[in-house]
Design an enzyme around this catalytic site. Structure first.
Site, PDB file in Angstrom:
ATOM      1  N   GLY A 299       0.870  -1.164   0.000  1.00  0.00           N
ATOM      2  CA  GLY A 299       0.000   0.000   0.000  1.00  0.00           C
ATOM      3  C   GLY A 299       0.906   1.212   0.000  1.00  0.00           C
ATOM      4  O   GLY A 299       2.118   1.092  -0.224  1.00  0.00           O
TER       5      GLY A 299
ATOM      6  N   GLY B 188       9.980   5.191   5.143  1.00  0.00           N
ATOM      7  CA  GLY B 188       9.013   6.155   4.637  1.00  0.00           C
ATOM      8  C   GLY B 188       9.620   7.408   4.042  1.00  0.00           C
ATOM      9  O   GLY B 188       8.912   8.389   3.814  1.00  0.00           O
TER      10      GLY B 188
ATOM     11  N   ARG C 254       3.699  15.051  -6.093  1.00  0.00           N
ATOM     12  CA  ARG C 254       3.367  14.864  -7.503  1.00  0.00           C
ATOM     13  C   ARG C 254       1.923  15.265  -7.756  1.00  0.00           C
ATOM     14  O   ARG C 254       1.060  15.149  -6.886  1.00  0.00           O
ATOM     15  CB  ARG C 254       3.610  13.412  -7.948  1.00  0.00           C
ATOM     16  CG  ARG C 254       2.615  12.429  -7.438  1.00  0.00           C
ATOM     17  CD  ARG C 254       2.667  11.096  -8.195  1.00  0.00           C
ATOM     18  NE  ARG C 254       3.903  10.386  -7.987  1.00  0.00           N
ATOM     19  CZ  ARG C 254       4.049   9.379  -7.123  1.00  0.00           C
ATOM     20  NH1 ARG C 254       3.029   9.004  -6.370  1.00  0.00           N
ATOM     21  NH2 ARG C 254       5.195   8.759  -7.010  1.00  0.00           N
TER      22      ARG C 254
ATOM     23  N   ASP D 228       0.849  -2.631  -9.287  1.00  0.00           N
ATOM     24  CA  ASP D 228       0.565  -1.524  -8.364  1.00  0.00           C
ATOM     25  C   ASP D 228       1.170  -0.214  -8.862  1.00  0.00           C
ATOM     26  O   ASP D 228       0.931   0.839  -8.260  1.00  0.00           O
ATOM     27  CB  ASP D 228       1.081  -1.841  -6.955  1.00  0.00           C
ATOM     28  CG  ASP D 228       2.565  -2.162  -6.936  1.00  0.00           C
ATOM     29  OD1 ASP D 228       2.950  -3.194  -7.515  1.00  0.00           O
ATOM     30  OD2 ASP D 228       3.347  -1.386  -6.358  1.00  0.00           O
TER      31      ASP D 228
END
Length: 451
Positions: free
Chosen positions: A90, A126, A179, A252
Protein backbone atom coordinates in the site's frame (compact mmCIF):
# COMPACT_ATOMS: atom_id res chain seq x y z
CA UNK A 1 -3.43 31.16 1.84
CA UNK A 2 -4.58 33.60 -0.85
CA UNK A 3 -7.26 31.76 -2.82
CA UNK A 4 -6.65 32.04 -6.54
CA UNK A 5 -9.69 32.18 -8.87
CA UNK A 6 -8.19 29.03 -10.43
CA UNK A 7 -8.27 27.11 -7.13
CA UNK A 8 -10.98 24.43 -7.38
CA UNK A 9 -10.88 22.03 -4.41
CA UNK A 10 -12.60 18.66 -4.36
CA UNK A 11 -13.12 15.75 -1.96
CA UNK A 12 -14.25 12.99 -4.35
CA UNK A 13 -11.91 10.43 -2.80
CA UNK A 14 -13.84 10.53 0.47
CA UNK A 15 -16.84 8.99 -1.31
CA UNK A 16 -14.98 5.67 -1.51
CA UNK A 17 -14.88 5.29 2.25
CA UNK A 18 -12.87 3.33 4.79
CA UNK A 19 -11.92 0.17 2.84
CA UNK A 20 -9.77 2.20 0.49
CA UNK A 21 -7.41 4.19 2.72
CA UNK A 22 -5.98 4.89 6.14
CA UNK A 23 -5.75 8.39 7.66
CA UNK A 24 -2.11 9.16 8.45
CA UNK A 25 0.11 11.94 9.76
CA UNK A 26 3.09 13.35 7.88
CA UNK A 27 6.60 13.10 9.31
CA UNK A 28 7.87 16.08 11.28
CA UNK A 29 10.97 16.96 9.29
CA UNK A 30 13.93 18.72 10.96
CA UNK A 31 14.29 21.09 7.98
CA UNK A 32 12.24 22.23 5.01
CA UNK A 33 14.37 23.79 2.26
CA UNK A 34 12.46 24.51 -0.94
CA UNK A 35 14.44 23.15 -3.88
CA UNK A 36 11.89 23.08 -6.70
CA UNK A 37 8.42 24.47 -7.26
CA UNK A 38 6.69 23.85 -10.56
CA UNK A 39 4.76 27.06 -11.06
CA UNK A 40 3.78 26.05 -14.59
CA UNK A 41 1.79 23.13 -13.14
CA UNK A 42 0.71 25.08 -10.06
CA UNK A 43 -0.92 27.74 -12.23
CA UNK A 44 -3.35 25.14 -13.59
CA UNK A 45 -4.68 24.34 -10.12
CA UNK A 46 -4.52 27.76 -8.49
CA UNK A 47 -1.48 27.21 -6.25
CA UNK A 48 0.88 29.58 -8.07
CA UNK A 49 -0.17 32.44 -5.78
CA UNK A 50 1.36 30.77 -2.72
CA UNK A 51 4.39 32.43 -1.19
CA UNK A 52 7.37 30.15 -0.62
CA UNK A 53 6.50 30.00 3.08
CA UNK A 54 2.91 29.03 2.32
CA UNK A 55 4.15 26.51 -0.24
CA UNK A 56 6.30 24.81 2.39
CA UNK A 57 3.48 24.88 4.94
CA UNK A 58 1.06 23.10 2.60
CA UNK A 59 3.41 20.98 0.45
CA UNK A 60 6.06 19.96 3.00
CA UNK A 61 4.44 20.36 6.43
CA UNK A 62 1.08 19.33 4.96
CA UNK A 63 -1.16 21.85 6.61
CA UNK A 64 -4.48 21.01 4.89
CA UNK A 65 -5.34 23.07 1.83
CA UNK A 66 -8.73 24.82 2.07
CA UNK A 67 -11.89 22.80 1.38
CA UNK A 68 -10.23 19.62 0.21
CA UNK A 69 -9.14 16.50 2.14
CA UNK A 70 -8.99 17.25 5.88
CA UNK A 71 -6.04 14.91 6.45
CA UNK A 72 -3.64 12.78 4.42
CA UNK A 73 -4.84 9.35 3.27
CA UNK A 74 -2.54 6.38 2.61
CA UNK A 75 -4.21 4.30 -0.10
CA UNK A 76 -4.60 0.54 0.22
CA UNK A 77 -3.80 -1.81 -2.67
CA UNK A 78 -2.19 -5.11 -3.58
CA UNK A 79 -0.11 -5.94 -6.64
CA UNK A 80 1.98 -8.28 -8.70
CA UNK A 81 5.63 -7.35 -8.21
CA UNK A 82 7.75 -8.94 -10.93
CA UNK A 83 4.81 -11.33 -11.45
CA UNK A 84 4.66 -12.40 -7.77
CA UNK A 85 1.47 -11.46 -5.97
CA UNK A 86 1.93 -9.35 -2.85
CA UNK A 87 -1.05 -8.64 -0.58
CA UNK A 88 1.04 -6.73 1.97
CA UNK A 89 1.59 -3.43 0.17
CA UNK A 90 0.00 0.00 0.00
CA UNK A 91 1.19 3.60 0.29
CA UNK A 92 4.29 2.97 2.39
CA UNK A 93 6.07 6.31 2.01
CA UNK A 94 3.41 8.50 0.49
CA UNK A 95 -0.19 9.61 0.76
CA UNK A 96 -2.84 11.65 -1.03
CA UNK A 97 -3.46 14.93 0.77
CA UNK A 98 -5.57 17.03 -1.61
CA UNK A 99 -7.75 16.86 -4.70
CA UNK A 100 -8.08 19.81 -7.05
CA UNK A 101 -9.56 20.37 -10.50
CA UNK A 102 -7.79 22.06 -13.37
CA UNK A 103 -9.29 24.51 -15.87
CA UNK A 104 -10.82 21.64 -17.83
CA UNK A 105 -12.46 20.37 -14.62
CA UNK A 106 -10.20 17.31 -14.64
CA UNK A 107 -9.73 15.85 -11.16
CA UNK A 108 -6.11 15.81 -9.97
CA UNK A 109 -4.59 14.30 -6.85
CA UNK A 110 -1.72 15.80 -4.89
CA UNK A 111 0.28 12.83 -3.68
CA UNK A 112 3.59 12.53 -1.88
CA UNK A 113 6.77 10.51 -1.90
CA UNK A 114 8.97 10.48 1.19
CA UNK A 115 6.40 11.91 3.59
CA UNK A 116 6.90 9.38 6.38
CA UNK A 117 5.77 5.96 7.54
CA UNK A 118 2.24 4.60 7.18
CA UNK A 119 0.57 1.30 8.13
CA UNK A 120 1.93 -0.03 4.82
CA UNK A 121 5.59 0.90 5.30
CA UNK A 122 6.56 -2.63 6.40
CA UNK A 123 10.23 -2.25 7.32
CA UNK A 124 10.89 0.94 5.33
CA UNK A 125 11.62 4.37 6.76
CA UNK A 126 9.01 6.16 4.64
CA UNK A 127 11.61 8.58 3.31
CA UNK A 128 12.90 9.67 -0.11
CA UNK A 129 16.48 10.49 -1.02
CA UNK A 130 17.12 13.93 -2.45
CA UNK A 131 18.73 12.28 -5.45
CA UNK A 132 15.58 10.24 -6.00
CA UNK A 133 13.57 13.45 -6.00
CA UNK A 134 15.89 15.09 -8.53
CA UNK A 135 15.63 12.03 -10.75
CA UNK A 136 11.83 12.20 -10.62
CA UNK A 137 11.86 15.86 -11.65
CA UNK A 138 14.01 14.99 -14.66
CA UNK A 139 11.86 12.00 -15.64
CA UNK A 140 8.55 13.86 -15.46
CA UNK A 141 9.81 16.96 -17.25
CA UNK A 142 11.31 14.86 -20.05
CA UNK A 143 8.24 12.66 -20.49
CA UNK A 144 5.87 15.62 -20.52
CA UNK A 145 7.96 17.22 -23.28
CA UNK A 146 7.93 13.96 -25.26
CA UNK A 147 4.12 13.69 -25.15
CA UNK A 148 3.98 10.78 -22.71
CA UNK A 149 1.03 10.93 -20.29
CA UNK A 150 2.75 11.40 -16.94
CA UNK A 151 2.36 12.67 -13.43
CA UNK A 152 4.13 15.98 -12.91
CA UNK A 153 6.55 16.81 -10.14
CA UNK A 154 4.99 19.78 -8.37
CA UNK A 155 7.40 20.28 -5.47
CA UNK A 156 10.65 19.05 -3.98
CA UNK A 157 11.69 20.10 -0.46
CA UNK A 158 14.88 18.97 1.24
CA UNK A 159 14.15 17.69 4.75
CA UNK A 160 17.47 17.57 6.59
CA UNK A 161 17.74 13.89 7.46
CA UNK A 162 20.63 11.54 6.71
CA UNK A 163 19.39 8.38 5.03
CA UNK A 164 21.11 5.03 4.63
CA UNK A 165 20.55 3.20 1.36
CA UNK A 166 22.12 0.03 0.05
CA UNK A 167 22.16 1.08 -3.59
CA UNK A 168 23.83 4.50 -3.37
CA UNK A 169 26.53 6.16 -1.24
CA UNK A 170 25.25 6.68 2.31
CA UNK A 171 24.40 8.56 4.37
CA UNK A 172 22.61 10.64 1.76
CA UNK A 173 20.30 13.64 1.83
CA UNK A 174 16.52 13.38 2.22
CA UNK A 175 13.55 15.09 0.59
CA UNK A 176 9.78 15.06 0.30
CA UNK A 177 8.24 15.26 -3.15
CA UNK A 178 4.71 16.18 -4.22
CA UNK A 179 3.37 14.86 -7.50
CA UNK A 180 0.34 16.09 -9.40
CA UNK A 181 -1.44 13.10 -10.91
CA UNK A 182 -4.72 12.30 -12.61
CA UNK A 183 -5.74 9.94 -9.84
CA UNK A 184 -3.79 7.41 -7.81
CA UNK A 185 -6.11 4.47 -8.43
CA UNK A 186 -4.00 1.54 -9.58
CA UNK A 187 -4.73 -1.88 -11.01
CA UNK A 188 -3.54 -3.05 -7.59
CA UNK A 189 -6.43 -1.16 -5.98
CA UNK A 190 -8.82 -3.47 -7.82
CA UNK A 191 -6.69 -6.50 -7.00
CA UNK A 192 -7.09 -5.88 -3.28
CA UNK A 193 -10.89 -5.87 -3.57
CA UNK A 194 -10.86 -9.04 -5.67
CA UNK A 195 -8.62 -10.70 -3.07
CA UNK A 196 -11.19 -9.86 -0.37
CA UNK A 197 -14.15 -10.76 -2.66
CA UNK A 198 -15.71 -7.39 -1.84
CA UNK A 199 -18.31 -6.96 -4.59
CA UNK A 200 -19.91 -3.82 -3.14
CA UNK A 201 -16.60 -2.01 -2.84
CA UNK A 202 -15.61 -3.15 -6.35
CA UNK A 203 -18.77 -1.66 -7.83
CA UNK A 204 -18.20 1.55 -5.88
CA UNK A 205 -14.64 1.78 -7.20
CA UNK A 206 -15.73 1.20 -10.81
CA UNK A 207 -18.32 3.98 -10.48
CA UNK A 208 -15.76 6.30 -8.86
CA UNK A 209 -13.20 5.81 -11.62
CA UNK A 210 -15.75 6.21 -14.41
CA UNK A 211 -17.28 9.36 -12.91
CA UNK A 212 -14.17 11.11 -11.63
CA UNK A 213 -11.34 9.95 -13.88
CA UNK A 214 -13.18 9.32 -17.16
CA UNK A 215 -16.14 11.70 -16.80
CA UNK A 216 -18.60 8.94 -17.70
CA UNK A 217 -21.81 7.89 -15.92
CA UNK A 218 -22.64 4.45 -14.63
CA UNK A 219 -20.80 1.52 -13.12
CA UNK A 220 -20.23 -0.78 -16.10
CA UNK A 221 -17.00 -2.76 -15.48
CA UNK A 222 -16.69 -3.77 -19.14
CA UNK A 223 -16.79 -0.15 -20.21
CA UNK A 224 -14.15 0.68 -17.62
CA UNK A 225 -11.87 -2.09 -18.84
CA UNK A 226 -12.25 -0.91 -22.45
CA UNK A 227 -11.24 2.61 -21.43
CA UNK A 228 -8.24 1.37 -19.43
CA UNK A 229 -7.14 -0.84 -22.35
CA UNK A 230 -7.17 2.18 -24.67
CA UNK A 231 -5.27 4.44 -22.27
CA UNK A 232 -2.62 1.91 -21.26
CA UNK A 233 -2.01 0.83 -24.86
CA UNK A 234 -1.36 4.48 -25.67
CA UNK A 235 1.01 4.76 -22.71
CA UNK A 236 2.98 1.71 -23.88
CA UNK A 237 3.26 3.13 -27.41
CA UNK A 238 4.46 6.49 -26.22
CA UNK A 239 7.06 4.88 -23.95
CA UNK A 240 8.46 3.22 -27.06
CA UNK A 241 8.48 6.40 -29.17
CA UNK A 242 10.16 8.30 -26.31
CA UNK A 243 12.79 5.59 -25.80
CA UNK A 244 11.77 5.42 -22.15
CA UNK A 245 12.17 2.46 -19.80
CA UNK A 246 10.14 2.77 -16.61
CA UNK A 247 11.91 -0.10 -14.89
CA UNK A 248 9.19 -1.36 -12.53
CA UNK A 249 5.90 -1.98 -14.35
CA UNK A 250 4.28 -3.88 -11.50
CA UNK A 251 0.49 -3.87 -11.36
CA UNK A 252 0.56 -1.52 -8.36
CA UNK A 253 2.51 0.95 -10.55
CA UNK A 254 -0.07 1.06 -13.35
CA UNK A 255 -2.57 3.87 -12.96
CA UNK A 256 -6.02 3.08 -14.41
CA UNK A 257 -5.97 6.42 -16.22
CA UNK A 258 -2.97 5.26 -18.26
CA UNK A 259 -0.81 7.97 -16.75
CA UNK A 260 2.79 7.03 -16.00
CA UNK A 261 3.99 7.69 -12.46
CA UNK A 262 6.28 6.59 -9.61
CA UNK A 263 9.78 6.84 -11.08
CA UNK A 264 12.49 4.74 -9.47
CA UNK A 265 15.18 3.11 -11.63
CA UNK A 266 14.01 4.66 -14.94
CA UNK A 267 16.30 5.27 -17.90
CA UNK A 268 16.11 6.47 -21.48
CA UNK A 269 17.50 3.99 -24.00
CA UNK A 270 20.45 5.37 -25.99
CA UNK A 271 19.53 3.20 -29.01
CA UNK A 272 16.54 1.09 -30.10
CA UNK A 273 17.60 -1.91 -28.05
CA UNK A 274 14.66 -4.15 -27.05
CA UNK A 275 16.73 -5.77 -24.31
CA UNK A 276 17.76 -2.52 -22.59
CA UNK A 277 16.78 -2.52 -18.90
CA UNK A 278 16.59 0.24 -16.31
CA UNK A 279 16.71 -1.66 -13.02
CA UNK A 280 19.83 -3.52 -11.91
CA UNK A 281 17.55 -6.00 -10.14
CA UNK A 282 15.58 -6.82 -13.32
CA UNK A 283 17.94 -9.68 -14.10
CA UNK A 284 15.54 -11.49 -16.45
CA UNK A 285 14.70 -8.36 -18.45
CA UNK A 286 11.00 -8.66 -17.59
CA UNK A 287 10.56 -4.89 -17.92
CA UNK A 288 13.13 -4.28 -20.67
CA UNK A 289 12.47 -1.56 -23.25
CA UNK A 290 11.02 -3.89 -25.88
CA UNK A 291 8.93 -5.88 -23.40
CA UNK A 292 7.07 -2.93 -21.90
CA UNK A 293 3.95 -3.32 -24.08
CA UNK A 294 3.76 -6.99 -23.06
CA UNK A 295 4.26 -6.06 -19.40
CA UNK A 296 1.56 -3.39 -19.39
CA UNK A 297 -0.81 -5.69 -21.29
CA UNK A 298 -0.20 -8.41 -18.68
CA UNK A 299 -1.05 -5.98 -15.90
CA UNK A 300 -4.29 -4.98 -17.63
CA UNK A 301 -5.11 -8.68 -17.87
CA UNK A 302 -5.00 -8.74 -14.05
CA UNK A 303 -7.55 -5.93 -13.98
CA UNK A 304 -9.83 -7.96 -16.24
CA UNK A 305 -9.44 -10.91 -13.90
CA UNK A 306 -10.45 -8.72 -10.94
CA UNK A 307 -13.54 -7.42 -12.72
CA UNK A 308 -14.82 -10.98 -13.15
CA UNK A 309 -16.03 -10.53 -9.56
CA UNK A 310 -18.85 -8.34 -10.93
CA UNK A 311 -18.95 -9.06 -14.69
CA UNK A 312 -19.15 -11.96 -17.14
CA UNK A 313 -15.89 -13.20 -18.63
CA UNK A 314 -16.71 -13.06 -22.36
CA UNK A 315 -17.17 -9.28 -22.69
CA UNK A 316 -14.13 -8.70 -20.51
CA UNK A 317 -12.03 -10.94 -22.75
CA UNK A 318 -13.35 -9.11 -25.82
CA UNK A 319 -12.30 -5.78 -24.32
CA UNK A 320 -8.90 -7.18 -23.38
CA UNK A 321 -8.34 -8.40 -26.92
CA UNK A 322 -8.31 -4.78 -28.02
CA UNK A 323 -4.97 -4.06 -26.35
CA UNK A 324 -2.65 -5.25 -29.14
CA UNK A 325 -4.41 -3.48 -32.05
CA UNK A 326 -4.78 -0.33 -30.00
CA UNK A 327 -1.08 -0.42 -29.14
CA UNK A 328 -0.15 -0.75 -32.81
CA UNK A 329 -2.46 2.13 -33.76
CA UNK A 330 -1.09 4.31 -30.95
CA UNK A 331 2.51 3.55 -31.95
CA UNK A 332 1.68 4.57 -35.53
CA UNK A 333 0.60 7.94 -34.10
CA UNK A 334 3.42 8.37 -31.57
CA UNK A 335 6.38 7.80 -33.91
CA UNK A 336 5.19 10.22 -36.65
CA UNK A 337 4.35 12.75 -33.91
CA UNK A 338 7.93 12.65 -32.69
CA UNK A 339 9.12 12.96 -36.30
CA UNK A 340 6.98 16.07 -36.76
CA UNK A 341 5.01 14.64 -39.69
CA UNK A 342 1.49 13.50 -40.52
CA UNK A 343 1.22 10.43 -42.74
CA UNK A 344 -1.36 10.36 -45.53
CA UNK A 345 -3.30 7.53 -43.83
CA UNK A 346 -2.98 4.92 -41.11
CA UNK A 347 -1.34 2.25 -43.34
CA UNK A 348 1.33 4.78 -44.32
CA UNK A 349 1.87 5.72 -40.67
CA UNK A 350 2.27 2.06 -39.74
CA UNK A 351 4.70 1.50 -42.62
CA UNK A 352 6.76 4.51 -41.51
CA UNK A 353 6.81 3.28 -37.93
CA UNK A 354 7.97 -0.20 -38.96
CA UNK A 355 10.64 1.26 -41.25
CA UNK A 356 11.97 3.50 -38.48
CA UNK A 357 12.13 0.58 -36.05
CA UNK A 358 13.96 -1.65 -38.56
CA UNK A 359 16.49 1.04 -39.47
CA UNK A 360 17.22 2.03 -35.89
CA UNK A 361 17.54 -1.59 -34.81
CA UNK A 362 19.94 -2.50 -37.62
CA UNK A 363 22.15 0.59 -37.41
CA UNK A 364 22.10 1.27 -33.65
CA UNK A 365 21.74 4.97 -34.44
CA UNK A 366 21.25 7.09 -31.29
CA UNK A 367 17.51 7.55 -30.81
CA UNK A 368 17.48 11.21 -29.86
CA UNK A 369 19.87 12.12 -32.67
CA UNK A 370 17.71 10.41 -35.29
CA UNK A 371 14.43 11.98 -34.18
CA UNK A 372 16.12 15.39 -33.98
CA UNK A 373 17.65 15.14 -37.45
CA UNK A 374 14.51 13.78 -39.11
CA UNK A 375 12.02 16.17 -37.50
CA UNK A 376 9.82 17.84 -40.08
CA UNK A 377 10.25 15.05 -42.62
CA UNK A 378 13.68 15.58 -44.19
CA UNK A 379 16.40 13.10 -43.34
CA UNK A 380 20.00 14.33 -43.89
CA UNK A 381 22.17 12.65 -46.52
CA UNK A 382 24.48 11.33 -43.80
CA UNK A 383 21.91 8.61 -43.11
CA UNK A 384 22.79 5.67 -45.36
CA UNK A 385 20.95 3.06 -47.38
CA UNK A 386 19.47 1.46 -44.29
CA UNK A 387 17.25 4.54 -44.02
CA UNK A 388 16.15 4.59 -47.68
CA UNK A 389 12.63 3.39 -46.88
CA UNK A 390 12.34 5.84 -44.00
CA UNK A 391 13.43 8.67 -46.26
CA UNK A 392 10.87 7.78 -48.92
CA UNK A 393 8.01 7.48 -46.45
CA UNK A 394 8.96 10.77 -44.79
CA UNK A 395 8.94 12.48 -48.18
CA UNK A 396 5.38 11.26 -48.74
CA UNK A 397 4.19 12.63 -45.39
CA UNK A 398 3.15 16.19 -44.62
CA UNK A 399 5.13 18.25 -42.08
CA UNK A 400 3.23 18.70 -38.83
CA UNK A 401 5.65 21.37 -37.67
CA UNK A 402 8.59 23.17 -39.20
CA UNK A 403 12.05 23.69 -37.72
CA UNK A 404 11.84 27.43 -37.06
CA UNK A 405 11.97 27.10 -33.26
CA UNK A 406 15.37 27.99 -31.82
CA UNK A 407 15.67 24.48 -30.39
CA UNK A 408 16.42 23.06 -33.84
CA UNK A 409 19.54 25.21 -34.24
CA UNK A 410 21.36 23.31 -31.49
CA UNK A 411 21.69 19.67 -30.51
CA UNK A 412 19.10 17.13 -29.38
CA UNK A 413 18.03 17.26 -25.77
CA UNK A 414 18.70 13.85 -24.23
CA UNK A 415 18.47 12.42 -20.74
CA UNK A 416 20.83 9.46 -20.61
CA UNK A 417 22.12 8.13 -17.32
CA UNK A 418 25.51 9.88 -17.57
CA UNK A 419 23.82 13.26 -17.75
CA UNK A 420 21.56 12.45 -14.81
CA UNK A 421 24.69 11.75 -12.77
CA UNK A 422 26.35 14.92 -14.10
CA UNK A 423 23.37 16.99 -12.93
CA UNK A 424 23.37 15.34 -9.52
CA UNK A 425 27.11 15.67 -8.83
CA UNK A 426 27.23 19.47 -8.36
CA UNK A 427 24.20 19.26 -6.06
CA UNK A 428 25.87 16.58 -3.96
CA UNK A 429 29.29 18.21 -3.92
CA UNK A 430 28.64 21.96 -3.95
CA UNK A 431 24.88 22.40 -3.48
CA UNK A 432 24.88 23.83 -7.00
CA UNK A 433 21.38 23.53 -8.51
CA UNK A 434 22.08 25.56 -11.63
CA UNK A 435 22.67 22.55 -13.94
CA UNK A 436 19.29 21.11 -12.93
CA UNK A 437 17.47 24.38 -13.61
CA UNK A 438 19.31 24.81 -16.92
CA UNK A 439 18.28 21.31 -17.95
CA UNK A 440 14.64 21.93 -17.10
CA UNK A 441 14.74 25.04 -19.29
CA UNK A 442 16.26 23.03 -22.15
CA UNK A 443 13.69 20.23 -21.79
CA UNK A 444 10.82 22.68 -21.87
CA UNK A 445 12.27 24.32 -24.98
CA UNK A 446 12.31 20.90 -26.63
CA UNK A 447 8.70 20.36 -25.58
CA UNK A 448 7.66 23.67 -27.10
CA UNK A 449 9.46 22.80 -30.35
CA UNK A 450 7.86 19.36 -30.57
CA UNK A 451 4.36 20.53 -29.67
Amino acid sequence: MPVSPHYRPDTALLSLGEPFYDPVVAADFPQTILRYRNDRAATQIGLDTLTDAEWIAHLARFTPLPDTLPQPLALRYHGHQFRHYNPDIGDGRGFTFAQLRDGARRLLDLGTKGSGTTPWSRFGDGRLTLKGGVREILATEMLEALNVPTSRTLSLVETGEALDRGDEPSPTRSAVLVRLSHGHIRIGTFQRLAWHRDENAMRRLVAYVLANLYDEPGDDPVRLLDLVVARTATLAARYMAAGFVHGVLNSDNINVTGESFDYGPWRFAPIWDPGFTAAYFDQTGLYAYGRQPEAIGWDVMQLASCLRLIADSDPLVAALDGFAPRFQAALAEAVPWRLGVVSVDEPAARALTRAVERALLSTQTPLDRFFFDAFGGTLPDTYGDEFAEVRALLAAAAPRRDRTHAYWSGNPCSMLIDEVEAIWSPIAEHDDWSPLHAKITAIRAMGDALA
